[in-house]
Design a protein around this motif. Structure first.
Motif, mmCIF file in Angstrom:
data_model
loop_
_atom_site.group_PDB
_atom_site.id
_atom_site.type_symbol
_atom_site.label_atom_id
_atom_site.label_comp_id
_atom_site.label_asym_id
_atom_site.label_seq_id
_atom_site.Cartn_x
_atom_site.Cartn_y
_atom_site.Cartn_z
ATOM 1 N N TYR A 1 -7.660 -3.473 -0.992
ATOM 2 C CA TYR A 1 -8.510 -2.959 -2.061
ATOM 3 C C TYR A 1 -9.858 -2.480 -1.522
ATOM 4 O O TYR A 1 -10.412 -1.495 -2.012
ATOM 5 N N MET B 1 -13.885 -6.321 -8.504
ATOM 6 C CA MET B 1 -13.270 -5.860 -7.265
ATOM 7 C C MET B 1 -12.580 -7.015 -6.539
ATOM 8 O O MET B 1 -13.066 -8.145 -6.541
ATOM 9 N N TYR C 1 -14.783 -0.419 -12.268
ATOM 10 C CA TYR C 1 -14.039 -1.453 -11.530
ATOM 11 C C TYR C 1 -14.863 -2.737 -11.580
ATOM 12 O O TYR C 1 -15.548 -3.084 -10.624
ATOM 13 N N ASP D 1 0.823 -1.212 0.000
ATOM 14 C CA ASP D 1 0.000 0.000 0.000
ATOM 15 C C ASP D 1 0.857 1.262 0.000
ATOM 16 O O ASP D 1 0.460 2.292 -0.560
ATOM 17 N N ASN E 1 -2.404 -4.877 -8.785
ATOM 18 C CA ASN E 1 -1.787 -3.662 -8.255
ATOM 19 C C ASN E 1 -1.952 -2.472 -9.186
ATOM 20 O O ASN E 1 -2.018 -1.324 -8.740
ATOM 21 N N GLY F 1 -5.056 -0.950 -8.304
ATOM 22 C CA GLY F 1 -4.887 -0.213 -7.051
ATOM 23 C C GLY F 1 -4.261 1.147 -7.275
ATOM 24 O O GLY F 1 -4.677 2.150 -6.675
ATOM 25 N N CYS G 1 -10.143 0.341 -13.738
ATOM 26 C CA CYS G 1 -9.264 -0.373 -12.814
ATOM 27 C C CYS G 1 -9.386 -1.883 -12.965
ATOM 28 O O CYS G 1 -10.488 -2.427 -13.025
#
Length: 256
Positions: free
Chosen positions: A122, A116, A113, A54, A90, A93, A86
């Motif tokens: 996330y 998910m 997205y 992160d 990663n 992310g 997205c």
């Protein structure tokens, strides 16, 4: 305009010219990574340098937002709405982080997205975006892209291996056919990390390489190419002979 002002302008112009020349020289020597090298650098950042996923994602996503703002200022776009696409890894992310930062810069990101990831990292990123009233959608068609000034491609990163999964076939087709400019994070989605685009590959206007450019970036011929993520330790740069350009001032990205 007096003599002092003229001298200052000439000095500034000369300095800018020298800086551009030095950047060009650095670009010629900069290393472009193959897939194995890119993977190994990430592993070392996690294991040897103790960066968390992160932490790197935040630094990368912020630099992506800054590169977009430099290349496509909100006041010059046809619409301040951005479609941020997205993926499940990663790269996705990074897109979620970038969307959050872009929303603080005057843009109106809308996040697509479709798959998910059910992991705390996330879930937290999605929660942060929703807490900032960033809209999230589950479908996008070609006609809808006309409402956006820019599409941010955060679907697949350097670990991508074809073919494209069914969940992403539609958005890939939309990005291939749209007239809206595309900003790709690290790798244009669908491209081979080393060999470049397939015959029907997307053609982004902006590529933001992260850590160091990947080999496929040699075949990028869009308008803007930035390096983002000002976090690579000098010792790691030296080990892999990256020869990265110097980031200007306090910027988190540099045009290459």
């Amino acid at each position: 305009m007096n003599v002092t002002q003229l001298l200052l302008i000439k000095t500034f112009t000369k300095t800018e010219s020298i800086n551009q020349e030095l950047t060009t020289i650095a670009d010629r020597n900069m290393k472009y990574l193959n897939q194995t090298e890119a993977t190994n650098i990430d592993i070392e950042l996690f294991n040897d340098y103790k960066f968390s996923v992160d932490q790197l994602m935040e630094l990368a996503g912020q630099s992506v937002a800054h590169a977009i703002a430099k290349s496509f200022p909100v006041e010059k776009l046809s619409s301040k709405k951005l479609l941020v696409c997205c993926g499940p890894g990663n790269n996705g992310g990074d897109g979620l982080v970038a969307a959050r930062h872009l929303s603080l810069m005057g843009y109106t990101p809308v996040i697509y997205y479709p798959k998910m990831v059910d992991k705390e990292l996330y879930r937290n990123l999605v929660h942060q975006c929703k807490s900032m009233d960033i809209e999230m959608v589950q479908s996008v068609d070609l006609e809808q892209t006309k409402d956006f000034g820019l599409i941010v491609d955060a679907l697949f990163g350097f670990s991508f291996k074809p073919p494209v999964r069914p969940d992403f076939l539609n958005i890939m087709d939309v990005m291939r056919r749209t007239d809206v400019p595309i900003a790709s994070i690290d790798i244009p989605s669908g491209w081979d990390v080393e060999n470049g685009p397939p015959e029907d590959g997307i053609k982004p206007a902006l590529l933001i390489s992260l850590t160091a450019p990947k080999l496929c970036a040699n075949q990028f011929n869009g308008k803007f190419h930035y390096l983002g993520g000002r976090f690579v330790p000098p010792s790691l740069q030296e080990k892999y002979k990256l020869n990265l350009p110097t980031y200007p001032g306090v910027d988190t990205c540099v045009q290459i």
